[in-house]
Structure formats: C-alpha cells, structure tokens
Design a protein around this motif. Structure first.
Motif: not given
Length: 244
Positions: A22-27, A198-208, A210-220
């Motif tokens: 998932d994170v590969e598409s998040q720049r 779902r797996a949970s992580y966040l992205i901190y954008d220091s320029d903007k 902002s913090v974005e919360f993201i959830r990702v489904a996986y084969d639990h």
C-alpha cells in the motif's frame, strides 16, 4: 517530506507485506518504525529482514523487541511464552539489530517513541490523562508520534484541555501542529485493538503540515493459521480477525 509512521508489527508478515504494498503508492520519502517488530506473531525473522530492506527507514525500540534481547519485562504469561519462542527464531544478526535500537528519535519539531517520551523504558501507555499530560509536559516537541497501545488516535492540546480524535477512519486527515501541540498514535500494523482488524499506519506530510490515517486489509486468516501451526497461544490468532 512525506513520512510513513507505523508500529507494532508483531511478527505478522501478512500485515507487513500489505502495508508495504500500500505504501508504495503513497509517494513516501522516509519511513519511521516505532517498534515491536516481534512478539505475538509467527514470522519474527522474516519481518525484521523485510523491514530492513525498506529504503530510508529508521527504527525505534519497542518493549517486545527489548524483551527478546534479554531485558527484564513485565508481561503476561502468554506474551512471555512467545518471547522465548521468538528468541529461538531470530538470527544472531537480527538479535544484534534489535539490541542496537534507540528508544526515541527527533526529527525537526517532532519526536518519535514507542510508548512515552519521558520514561521510555517503563513502557507507559499514552492513553489516560495522566500519561498524556506528562508526555506533553516533559517534552518540548511540537508533535509526538507514539505506538504501543495498538489504537490509532490524535490528541490535540488546547490550553489545559485535550481534544481527542478516537478511531479515525481510513483516509482521515488531521492538520498537524498549526497552533497547538499534538500526540498522534499510528495504531498497529500486525495486531490492531480498536475493533478494526485492518493494518493501521499514518503519513506525516511536513510540508503540508498534515497527518493522514490509513487502514489496509490483509489476509488475517493466513496469519492466524501460522500462529496456530507454530503452537503459539490461541488468543493471538483469534484476535486478528476482530481487531480486539
């Protein structure tokens, strides 16, 4: 700069691989792992190796990582049992790597730790009012990023009061450090405990700012099956399906 902040993988390779995909598409420019790579799950060595392969990544020590390298720990019996099993699964190189991790890192106006910033090796949960207040009072950082509770959350301090964003939904964006100090909990990759499996992580954008919360489904189900096949406590397999 876009920074992926994540924590508490806990030997769950299926969740980790879903996060990596998932994170590969998040720049993303950099990664910050807030600890507990191992513990509970059936793939500790594979998780250490996979994480170390990521580019521009930094690591923080978690309490399960610390216990695996021989530090005294106050854990329940089932968790201690997995720690002893995990020690036997890890290579000498991975054990040395875990032993080398720092308890916190600073980056700009942000501080990163696994549990709390003022007594990091006592592993207090930054969840109740007293530990939240102490975390703000004993750190000068504008923004604190933590894990450990396995529950994603944003806490904004306004004068003597705190405003809580509990259980942020996938894609929720929170302004970061505009006027007030904040604590962000990224939740857990490998063992969420907020009712969302779902797996949970966040992205901190220091320029903007902002913090974005993201959830990702996986084969639990696959991760649970591995825990059972390894003979580890059933509770750690069961809770993956419910995120509890």
């Amino acid at each position: 700069m876009r920074l992926a902040v994540f924590s508490d993988i806990h030997g769950n390779l299926e969740a980790l691989e879903a996060f990596c995909a998932d994170v590969e598409s998040q720049r993303i420019d950099r990664y910050m792992c807030l600890g507990d790579i191992v513990g509970y799950g059936a793939d500790p060595e594979a998780c250490v190796v996979r994480l170390r392969s990521l580019p521009n990544i930094e690591f923080i020590l978690g309490n399960h990582d610390h216990a695996v390298v021989g530090a005294p720990c106050s854990m329940r019996r089932d968790a201690r049992r997995v720690i002893e099993w995990t020690k036997r699964q890890l290579s000498a190189e991975s054990l040395y790597f875990l032993q080398s991790l720092d308890v916190f890192r600073n980056w700009g106006d942000a501080l990163f730790c696994h549990a709390n910033p003022y007594r990091p090796l006592e592993w207090y949960y930054v969840a109740d009012k007293s530990h939240i207040s102490r975390s703000f009072a004993r750190s000068r950082a504008k923004i604190l990023f933590v894990g450990h509770t396995h529950v994603a959350m944003a806490i904004t301090r306004r004068n003597f009061f705190c405003v809580y964003l509990r259980h942020p939904r996938n894609g929720t964006i929170v302004p970061a450090a505009e006027l007030n100090r904040q604590i962000f909990n990224c939740g857990s990759i490998g063992q969420p405990r907020d009712g969302d499996p779902r797996a949970s992580y966040l992205i901190y954008d220091s320029d903007k700012k902002s913090v974005e919360f993201i959830r990702v489904a996986y084969d639990h189900a696959a991760a649970s099956r591995k825990i059972r096949e390894a003979g580890l406590p059933e509770i750690f397999a069961e809770r993956l399906a419910t995120g509890s």
